[in-house]
Enzyme design. Structure first.
Site, short mmCIF file in Angstrom:
data_model
loop_
_atom_site.label_atom_id
_atom_site.label_comp_id
_atom_site.label_asym_id
_atom_site.label_seq_id
_atom_site.Cartn_x
_atom_site.Cartn_y
_atom_site.Cartn_z
N HIS B 75 -1.96 15.70 3.44
CA HIS B 75 -1.63 15.28 2.14
C HIS B 75 -1.78 13.83 2.44
CE1 HIS B 75 0.20 14.15 -1.40
NE2 HIS B 75 1.41 13.67 -0.78
N ASP B 104 -25.45 -8.63 -7.44
CA ASP B 104 -24.94 -7.49 -6.44
C ASP B 104 -23.84 -7.96 -5.32
OD1 ASP B 104 -24.87 -5.06 -4.76
OD2 ASP B 104 -26.73 -4.52 -5.55
N TRP B 139 0.59 12.15 9.67
CA TRP B 139 -0.43 11.06 9.66
C TRP B 139 -0.01 10.00 10.38
CZ3 TRP B 139 -0.99 5.88 7.66
CH2 TRP B 139 0.11 5.39 7.53
N SER B 169 -16.27 2.41 8.43
CA SER B 169 -16.81 2.39 6.94
C SER B 169 -15.93 1.28 6.16
CB SER B 169 -16.42 3.55 6.09
OG SER B 169 -16.25 3.47 4.68
N SER B 170 -14.65 1.32 6.61
CA SER B 170 -13.57 0.14 6.17
C SER B 170 -14.06 -1.14 6.43
CB SER B 170 -12.43 0.44 6.55
OG SER B 170 -11.79 1.70 5.88
N HIS B 253 1.54 -1.07 8.74
CA HIS B 253 2.31 -1.87 7.56
C HIS B 253 1.20 -2.60 6.71
CE1 HIS B 253 5.65 -2.23 5.14
NE2 HIS B 253 5.13 -3.40 4.78
N GLU B 255 -1.58 -1.88 6.35
CA GLU B 255 -2.19 -0.81 5.61
C GLU B 255 -1.42 -0.46 4.15
OE1 GLU B 255 -4.87 1.01 5.90
OE2 GLU B 255 -4.49 2.62 4.17
N TYR B 257 -0.09 -2.62 2.31
CA TYR B 257 -0.45 -3.62 1.31
C TYR B 257 -1.95 -3.72 1.04
CZ TYR B 257 4.05 -5.34 2.65
OH TYR B 257 5.24 -5.26 2.74
N SER B 268 -2.53 -6.99 -12.59
CA SER B 268 -2.83 -8.40 -13.08
C SER B 268 -3.85 -8.80 -14.17
CB SER B 268 -2.84 -9.33 -11.84
OG SER B 268 -1.57 -8.87 -10.82
N HIS B 302 9.84 -2.36 11.55
CA HIS B 302 10.88 -1.69 10.68
C HIS B 302 10.51 -0.03 10.51
CE1 HIS B 302 8.63 -2.73 6.56
NE2 HIS B 302 8.29 -1.70 7.12
N HIS B 303 9.37 0.33 10.92
CA HIS B 303 9.23 1.70 10.66
C HIS B 303 9.80 2.29 12.13
CE1 HIS B 303 6.35 1.73 7.53
NE2 HIS B 303 6.16 0.43 8.07
N THR B 328 7.10 -10.44 -3.43
CA THR B 328 7.13 -9.29 -4.24
C THR B 328 7.98 -9.51 -5.76
OG1 THR B 328 7.03 -8.10 -2.24
CG2 THR B 328 7.07 -6.72 -4.35
N LYS B 331 6.01 -11.86 -7.86
CA LYS B 331 5.07 -11.37 -8.63
C LYS B 331 5.54 -10.52 -9.81
CE LYS B 331 1.10 -10.67 -5.66
NZ LYS B 331 -0.33 -10.02 -5.62
N ARG B 450 12.76 14.87 6.05
CA ARG B 450 11.57 15.16 5.68
C ARG B 450 10.84 16.08 6.51
NH1 ARG B 450 8.76 9.28 6.06
NH2 ARG B 450 7.25 10.07 4.77
#
Lengths: 361, 619
Positions: B75, B104, B139, B169-170, B253, B255, B257, B268, B302-303, B328, B331, B450
């Site tokens: 998931h 293009d 994950w 790919s990314s 992390h 990721e 963002y 926006s 922080h993870h 943040t 924004k 979890r």
């Protein structure tokens, strides 16, 4: 929401982070609520402003294509709303940083409290507790049920036998990971007697959800009585226990479990360390890292945590030992992936084995 | 070698399956991304629904522990790598060239390659479902649970190889968009005149280019441990399990963002359009985006607050994490100020954008509570965190993406989606999302961890788990209605016209859908909100005279000689080669000859594709 949160104590919440029974959990809750209430104020401000803006400036019928003033920005405002959150962040960061050290070691104000050091070893999927004496030598070994005296600094040394786990008993203290190849540390104390639920919090394989633990915080004298019993070898085998001992031997239980006899051949070759030490299994109230408890099979876990502290005869509640039999007969069915095999015993064998194990007070 | 390339004539078809397989048009590739990623969004949703089905009641035995582990692992992987990231890339593809006045992207064939590699990576990642041995270690795949002792099935192999291919790919996409945005902007479009969505695509592309190599290192090390018996993460033989966590979160992390910045870009764009006034504090919104992206590299541990790194790292990472709240917050304030004083058109995209602000704010605030490291030790790995990330990624990213699809659907298809159905789907998703993820805050705070395939009864978790599970039905209905609305509207929706929302940026300057060359004449840009200034010159004090730009339909005939590159087979051939190489080790484990065969075929395809690509004639 806050009302629901704070009324938590009314419900049976044996694993709640908001129902502290120890100083570490208390300070964690204090910090949480400090940030929480600031967040609530910001929440109300932002959502309120958002609602007002949408209601006040929503397009009126017939004015859909009006062009409002094309405001590009406002420098003082930008500076203002950069500084404001900065101040809030500083206000939160100070107690945060100040509190971090105290999640590892007991702060100096606890220097005069009695202390106890316990090694916590994580296994897939159960907890081994190795109590140390004041010289730092091994005192005794038990599993899954952590007994501690109240108002005592409990230093935990955490290590793993296999993968990463995370030890926590939320009502006493938040978690610390149990990392293979490292010895991590945390401390906790209990400020009131009681029975608290805990659980592995780092995903550690299929039965992660069933890697639970129970902490019994007791008066010092009660704790000492329990510890003294744990220090003793298992009871001598009586004739009534022999039938169960045979089942135990024939099914190779002794390859994985230790039963410390008074003499070397009392529980011959029951020296395995793959599974929990069973020397005093009969004095425990839970089975398989609290996957099951020894109460009646239809008693739910919440009721178990309510009854256990108040009922000294809890274990007599289910003479049929339904849960224990379920576990002994087919452990993988109860705990997927466990190394304990499906023994597929006869009813007689089960009765004998239960009698034997429960005699190991 | 040119002969090998010459084996294939350059394709010319513009309809039918081959035209899709060989397209290098950024808009068609955008559509491919959109459809594929939305499909995987539905797959990830089904995986989530099955988990909620299991957790509706305590002690449930519907789904086995192992299948449940596969479900929550897949998931997350599906939603992150196969849904939200490629949905963002779909918008990059569709919108960025149009917004900057380009015909293009800079490297159209590379763009096609990155789509096909993405598709094959997604297939590799999902191969495990065919044998019910999908990845099952989360994950985040913490070592040493991922080694062959504790994860003996092929699940983690699919993880390693699938993510390596997806990362390729990314990277291809990221380089392409960095170059496109730097080089192909229309004359006059300075960086600070660049539309905000393009800005966020620009920042995200840099994040991707810098973050993917870090996870690649981790994946290569894990792959070597699993396939070749090395010991990077085997502590008994001198490895270190925390090494993986550092590598993973240094990627992981940023990721986050990568997942949220494009969504912020979409919002926006929608807010100014439907408030009919410019984005408030444009430069500040840009710089706060840059600040978030920059600070995003300094917060990974922080993870790992519970990992026991020690008080000093915990304090440092708590402080840097707190700091992210500032840009943040800035924004959010600028979005609110954009609404303030506007003439707010409450169309469906605006519903989603306003919903985004409301929900993302909640996710941000709960984030603050676990930036407080001592408090986080209680919340980490509980449902409180599950609630937090879903407010950020569902309430944030997905709400913005649904709004973005609704917003740009007329440009993509030439037809409007139904407003009536759109608002229904918004309310269903909004209510369902709050009733599913809202109670998880509470369930987590009262101690439910979890990644548990079951939970005991009577712990105070029963009621809210049931509520969360039942509320999934609202989300299913809302998303289902959204899909129905899109499919129906694509065929029979109201014809949109060039600029149905009276919007501000250049993508609305040409016909809907745009001609394949986008702009008949490359527009000249004189300010921010280039199209708006053409339409309403009087509203701007220093408004330039209107510039004749793209969208001149009557001029179409004259522009048929605009040179656009022809389609190409070679991106697909290269991608097939990468796919074959990607499954080589898997097949080798099944049977060595199969592995050799796949390897040889992969190398041949990749060489053929590359040389054909290089020597391909321009027409």
């Amino acid at each position: 929401m806050a009302v629901v949160l704070l009324s938590g104590c009314q419900l049976a919440l044996p694993q709640s982070t908001l129902n502290p029974a120890g100083d570490v959990a208390q300070s964690q809750q204090d910090l949480f609520l400090f940030v929480f209430w600031i967040a609530v104020v910001i929440f109300i401000g932002v959502q309120g402003f958002l609602t007002i803006a949408v209601l006040k400036y929503r397009s009126r019928r017939g004015h859909e294509s009006d062009v409002p003033p094309q405001t590009h920005g406002n420098t003082p405002l930008e500076i203002g709303w950069t500084i404001a959150p900065s101040l809030i962040v500083i206000a939160i960061t100070i107690p945060t940083v100040a509190g971090i050290g105290a999640t590892y070691d007991a702060p100096s104000q606890y220097a005069d409290d009695p202390s106890l050091t316990i090694e916590v070893v994580g296994h897939q999927w159960w907890w081994e507790y190795r109590y140390l004496d004041e010289n730092g030598d091994l005192d005794f070994i038990t599993a899954n049920e952590l007994h501690i005296p109240v108002d005592t600094v409990i230093n935990l040394k955490l290590s793993s036998n296999d993968v990463i786990h995370s030890f926590s008993v939320p009502r006493l203290a938040g978690s610390r990971d149990v990392v293979p190849g490292r010895v991590n540390r945390m401390w906790l104390n209990a400020t009131e007697t009681g029975v608290y639920a805990g659980q592995c919090k780092e995903f550690c394989g299929d039965s992660h959800a069933l890697m639970r633990t129970v902490a019994f915080a007791r008066e010092s004298a009660d704790y000492e009585a329990w510890a003294e019993n744990e220090r003793q070898p298992a009871v001598d085998r009586t004739a009534a226990m022999d039938a169960g001992w045979v089942v135990f031997q024939e099914n190779a239980c002794r390859g994985c479990h230790t039963i410390e006899g008074a003499t070397e051949d009392e529980y011959e070759l029951a020296i395995g360390v793959t599974g929990p030490n069973l020397s005093h299994f009969g004095s425990r109230v839970t089975i398989a890292a609290n996957t099951l408890h020894k109460g009646p099979a239809d008693m739910n876990m919440g009721a178990f945590f309510e009854d256990v502290p108040t009922d000294p005869d809890f274990m007599q509640r289910d003479p049929a030992a339904e849960n224990l039999k379920r576990w002994l007969n087919n452990a993988p069915d109860v705990k997927p992936g466990t190394e304990m095999p499906d023994l597929d015993l006869t009813d007689q064998q089960l009765d004998d084995l239960v009698f034997f194990l429960e005699s190991l007070k | 070698m040119a002969m090998l390339g010459g084996l294939l004539e350059r394709p010319t078809g513009t309809t039918g399956i081959w035209s899709w397989l060989t397209t290098i048009d950024h808009k068609r590739i955008g559509t491919l991304y959109l459809v594929t990623a939305f499909f995987f969004f539905l797959v990830g949703g089904i995986e989530a629904s099955l988990m909620r089905l299991q957790l509706a009641v305590p002690d449930s035995t519907l789904i086995s522990a192992n299948i449940f582990s596969q479900l929550f692992t897949m998931h997350a992987l599906t939603m992150i790598f196969l849904a939200i990231m490629p949905l963002s890339v779909a918008f990059f593809n569709w919108i960025v060239p149009l917004q900057i006045g380009a015909r293009d992207v800079a490297f159209p064939r590379l763009n096609a390659l990155s789509y096909w590699v993405f598709l094959f990576g997604a297939i590799i990642l999902n191969l495990g479902w065919f044998t019910m041995t999908a990845p099952a270690a989360g994950w985040f795949a913490y070592a040493n649970l991922t080694n062959t002792t504790f994860s003996p099935t092929s699940g983690m192999d699919f993880y390693v190889l699938g993510l390596l291919v997806l990362g390729t790919s990314s990277l291809l996409g990221a380089f392409n968009f960095v170059v496109t945005i730097i080089n192909l902007r229309a004359p006059g479009m300075s960086l600070m005149r660049m539309p905000i969505f393009t800005w966020m695509a620009f920042i995200t592309s840099f994040l991707l280019a810098l973050a993917m190599p870090v996870i690649t290192i981790g994946l290569v090390e894990l792959g070597f441990d699993r396939f070749f018996g090395t010991n990077f993460f085997v502590f008994e033989r001198g490895g270190d399990v925390l090494l993986w966590q550092h590598l993973f979160w240094v990627f992981g992390h940023p990721e986050v963002y990568i997942l949220i910045l494009p969504a912020m870009g979409i919002v926006s764009e929608i807010l100014p359009t439907f408030s009919r006034k410019p984005l408030f504090g444009f430069p500040v919104v840009v710089f706060s985006g840059l600040t978030i992206a920059f600070l995003g590299w300094s917060v990974w541990a922080h993870h790992m607050f519970a990992a026991g790194l020690g008080p000093v790292p915990d304090a440092v990472f708590a402080t840097t994490t707190m700091a992210i709240a500032i840009p943040t917050g800035v924004k959010v304030f600028n979005w609110l100020a954009t609404l303030w004083g506007g003439n707010i058109q409450l169309k469906t995209p605006m519903y989603f954008a306003i919903g985004f602000i409301a929900l993302f704010t909640i996710g941000g605030l709960s984030g603050m509570t676990h930036a407080a490291a001592p408090s986080d030790l209680q919340q980490t790995d509980t449902y409180y965190i599950v609630a937090h990330i879903h407010y950020v990624l569902f309430g944030g990213s997905i709400m913005a993406i649904l709004g973005g699809i609704f917003y740009w659907f007329p440009k993509m298809s030439g037809r409007m989606m139904s407003e009536y159905l759109g608002k229904w789907s918004f309310w269903l998703v909004f209510i369902g999302m709050n009733m599913t993820f809202g109670p998880m805050h509470y369930v987590g705070l009262v101690g439910m961890p979890r990644r548990n395939f079951t939970f005991p009864s009577g712990m105070g978790w029963d009621l809210w788990n049931l509520v969360a599970s039942l509320s999934v039905l609202f989300m299913i209905a809302g998303v289902g209605l959204f899909v129905y609305n899109a499919l129906r509207s694509a065929r029979s929706g109201e014809v949109a016209g060039d600029d149905p929302w009276d919007a501000r940026t250049l993508e609305w300057a040409m016909s809907s859908p745009p001609p394949h060359y986008n702009f008949a004449e490359i527009p000249v840009v004189h300010g921010r909100d280039a199209l708006w200034e053409q339409k309403y010159p009087d509203e701007e004090h220093a408004a330039p005279p209107p510039v004749p730009a793209g969208g001149a339909h009557e001029a179409d005939e004259e522009h048929h000689d605009i040179h656009m590159p022809s389609p190409s087979y070679f991106p697909l051939i290269c991608a097939l080669g990468i796919f074959a190489l990607g499954i080589t080790l898997l097949l080798y484990q099944m049977a060595a000859p199969l592995g050799y065969a796949a390897g040889v075929i992969g190398i041949i395809l990749l060489l053929w594709g590359s040389y054909g690509w290089i020597f391909e004639p321009t027409d």
